[in-house]
Design an enzyme around this catalytic site. Structure first.
Site, PDB file in Angstrom:
ATOM      1  N   CYS A  28       0.822  -1.215   0.000  1.00 44.35           N
ATOM      2  CA  CYS A  28       0.000   0.000   0.000  1.00 44.35           C
ATOM      3  C   CYS A  28       0.853   1.261   0.000  1.00 44.35           C
ATOM      4  CB  CYS A  28      -0.938  -0.009   1.203  1.00 44.35           C
ATOM      5  SG  CYS A  28      -1.994   1.447   1.292  1.00 44.35           S
ATOM      6  N   CYS A  71      -1.705   1.626  -2.974  1.00 45.12           N
ATOM      7  CA  CYS A  71      -2.785   2.603  -2.864  1.00 45.12           C
ATOM      8  C   CYS A  71      -2.313   4.031  -2.611  1.00 45.12           C
ATOM      9  CB  CYS A  71      -3.782   2.168  -1.787  1.00 45.12           C
ATOM     10  SG  CYS A  71      -3.060   1.517  -0.275  1.00 45.12           S
ATOM     11  N   LYS A 129      -0.535   5.427  -5.849  1.00 46.64           N
ATOM     12  CA  LYS A 129      -1.592   5.425  -6.867  1.00 46.64           C
ATOM     13  C   LYS A 129      -2.552   6.577  -6.648  1.00 46.64           C
ATOM     14  CE  LYS A 129      -5.161   3.656  -5.968  1.00 46.64           C
ATOM     15  NZ  LYS A 129      -5.607   2.290  -5.955  1.00 46.64           N
ATOM     16  N   TYR A 179     -10.237  -3.219 -10.447  1.00 47.29           N
ATOM     17  CA  TYR A 179     -10.095  -1.828  -9.990  1.00 47.29           C
ATOM     18  C   TYR A 179      -8.749  -1.232 -10.384  1.00 47.29           C
ATOM     19  CZ  TYR A 179      -7.251  -3.282  -5.932  1.00 47.29           C
ATOM     20  OH  TYR A 179      -6.253  -3.765  -5.132  1.00 47.29           O
ATOM     21  N   GLU A 233      -8.442   2.101 -12.663  1.00 43.29           N
ATOM     22  CA  GLU A 233      -7.815   3.271 -12.050  1.00 43.29           C
ATOM     23  C   GLU A 233      -6.684   3.798 -12.919  1.00 43.29           C
ATOM     24  OE1 GLU A 233      -8.738   2.307  -7.336  1.00 43.29           O
ATOM     25  OE2 GLU A 233      -6.868   1.625  -8.235  1.00 43.29           O
ATOM     26  N   HIS A 262     -27.489  21.024   2.396  1.00 38.72           N
ATOM     27  CA  HIS A 262     -27.666  21.605   1.067  1.00 38.72           C
ATOM     28  C   HIS A 262     -26.829  22.871   0.897  1.00 38.72           C
ATOM     29  CE1 HIS A 262     -29.875  22.479  -2.619  1.00 38.72           C
ATOM     30  NE2 HIS A 262     -29.981  23.745  -2.199  1.00 38.72           N
ATOM     31  N   GLU A 321     -26.240  15.025  -0.044  1.00 32.06           N
ATOM     32  CA  GLU A 321     -27.629  15.135   0.375  1.00 32.06           C
ATOM     33  C   GLU A 321     -28.535  14.192  -0.401  1.00 32.06           C
ATOM     34  OE1 GLU A 321     -29.868  18.757  -0.604  1.00 32.06           O
ATOM     35  OE2 GLU A 321     -28.246  19.287  -1.995  1.00 32.06           O
TER      36      GLU A 321
END
Length: 448
Positions: free
Chosen positions: A43, A48, A51, A178, A182, A437, A442
């Protein structure tokens, strides 16, 4: 005095191994770690973290274009790959130092060399020395898989992609998971012509069908090419260094780089696990019980090498639970239910819980709520890209059993929403929450 050199010897200093070593030492154990490459693991060093930094870098391509619609006089900008590459690698160096400092501060001895299992309590170091430990923890992670065919040696994996001398102008990516999607998004934003070659007709297997179809639609509209039901036959290297990809039942593809993202296999080869009678499954992963114990009572394993859930936060939890169980007097297991996940594609995906198909199979009757909208920022930027939020609800209990999102900042929003799904909240609980909002998040409390 102990009969062993160490109470715990950890093989592999990735996220799971470092956490296990640190917590075990905090519980009073004498701990050592062996790492043959760099402290931090996949990682931090080649996964990750770097990346995600490339993902951030890639986003500027769209942000700079959008800025003009927001009144900024942005000139045409050139991208310099070496600058980003070197800055990312420098940050990896920084993190590597922090991980090493963590081990040092917790009085964990580090051996910067390969270690293998020589017996139930014996570890052999590459230097030739053999040490003993009451317990051994295997945390060696997983390694990228490269298919075997003629010319495959001309390809790279996610291990090497961070070190490219220059950004490719044409890249072929093998795989549909993935990692493939990516890097397809990253290099497309850097200006490369991207082709994904996938042996099946589905990307992101395991994610909700509507969400992955939306990513495919957006990716294709941006100009990313897909070759489905395609299989690599041969890679030919030309005199000028470019490559020619031969595909079975398809036209050849000319490119500069071939990146394989076709899965990761547990890193158990050559570890000497047979010396302790450790059982492996069909994928070569170490078989463990709920407390991460292998078939040898003194040897445990955590993280990707067990192939339970190949995610860094899961490895960290497994390492922590192991330390508490073995050295903390507090036997703990890891709950693998409702683990959130993300794909840092362009746009990104966030998901937690059951997909619609899984819910219908397991629960029978379900209710589906969706919001298909264009983010406010995309509207003003004159960008047609639409976000999609999807909620899967158990019709019998009104409990939310799945949330799936694709759109700007989806992973950031999903992390908080995952708490609600994990807690078993109902659709009514979402409806009763006042919307924040204006925000994209939301939409989660306004789903119809």
């Amino acid at each position: 005095m102990s009969d062993y050199d160490y109470d715990l010897f950890v093989i592999g200093a990735g996220s799971g191994g470092v956490r296990a070593a640190r917590i075990s030492a905090a519980h009073g154990a004498k701990v050592a770690v062996a790492e043959e490459y760099r402290v931090g693991g996949t990682c931090v060093i080649r996964g990750c973290v770097p990346k995600k930094l490339l993902v951030y870098g890639a986003h500027f391509a769209e942000d700079l274009k959008d800025a003009r619609r927001f009144g900024w006089n942005v000139p045409d900008c050139d991208f310099d790959w070496p600058t980003l590459r070197d800055n990312v690698l420098a940050d990896v160096d920084r993190l590597n130092g922090i991980y090493q400092e963590t081990l040092d501060n917790n009085k964990v001895e580090t051996f910067h060399e390969r270690a293998t299992v020589a017996g139930p309590h014996d570890v052999k170091l590459a230097s030739g020395r053999t040490v003993t430990a009451k317990y051994i923890l295997i945390a060696t992670g997983a390694w990228p898989v490269v298919p075997e065919f003629e010319g495959a040696e001309h390809s790279i994996t996610s291990n090497e992609v961070f070190h490219l001398d220059e950004a490719p102008t044409r890249i072929v990516i093998g795989g549909g998971g993935y990692i493939a999607n990516e890097f397809a998004g990253i290099f497309h934003e850097f200006g490369a012509h991207v082709t994904i070659v996938n042996r099946s007709d589905t990307i992101l297997r395991g994610y909700d069908a509507q969400i992955r179809d939306r990513l495919l639609q957006i990716s294709m509209s941006k100009g990313i090419n897909f070759r489905f039901n395609a299989e690599f036959e041969k890679i030919e290297k030309n005199d000028d260094g470019t490559l020619c990809i031969r595909i079975k039942n398809g036209d050849p593809i000319a490119c500069d780089v071939v990146l394989f993202a076709t899965g990761r296999q547990p890193n158990t080869k050559g570890l000497g696990l047979e010396n302790a009678g450790i059982e492996l499954d069909k994928q070569g992963a170490i078989s463990v019980d709920e407390y991460s114990k292998s078939s040898c009572d003194s040897i445990y394993a955590v993280g990707d090498v067990t192939n339970r859930v190949q995610l860094t936060p899961v490895a960290i939890r497994e390492g922590h639970a192991f330390a508490d169980t073995v050295f903390g007097g507090n036997p703990r297991t890891v709950d693998y239910g409702c683990i959130p996940s993300a794909v840092f594609s362009h746009p990104p995906i966030g998901a937690v819980g059951m997909t619609e198909a899984e819910a219908r199979s397991r629960l029978g009757t379900v209710k589906i709520y969706t919001s298909d909208f264009r983010a406010m920022k995309n509207v003003l930027a004159n960008r047609n890209e639409r976000a999609l939020y999807k909620m899967v609800v158990d019709a019998a209990t009104n409990r939310v059993v799945g949330l799936h999102m694709i759109g700007p900042d989806a992973p950031e929003i999903l992390q908080a929403a995952a708490v609600a799904v994990k807690a078993g909240l109902t659709k009514q609980d979402f409806d009763d929450t006042v919307a924040l909002h204006p925000s994209m998040a939301e939409e989660l409390v306004l789903l119809k």
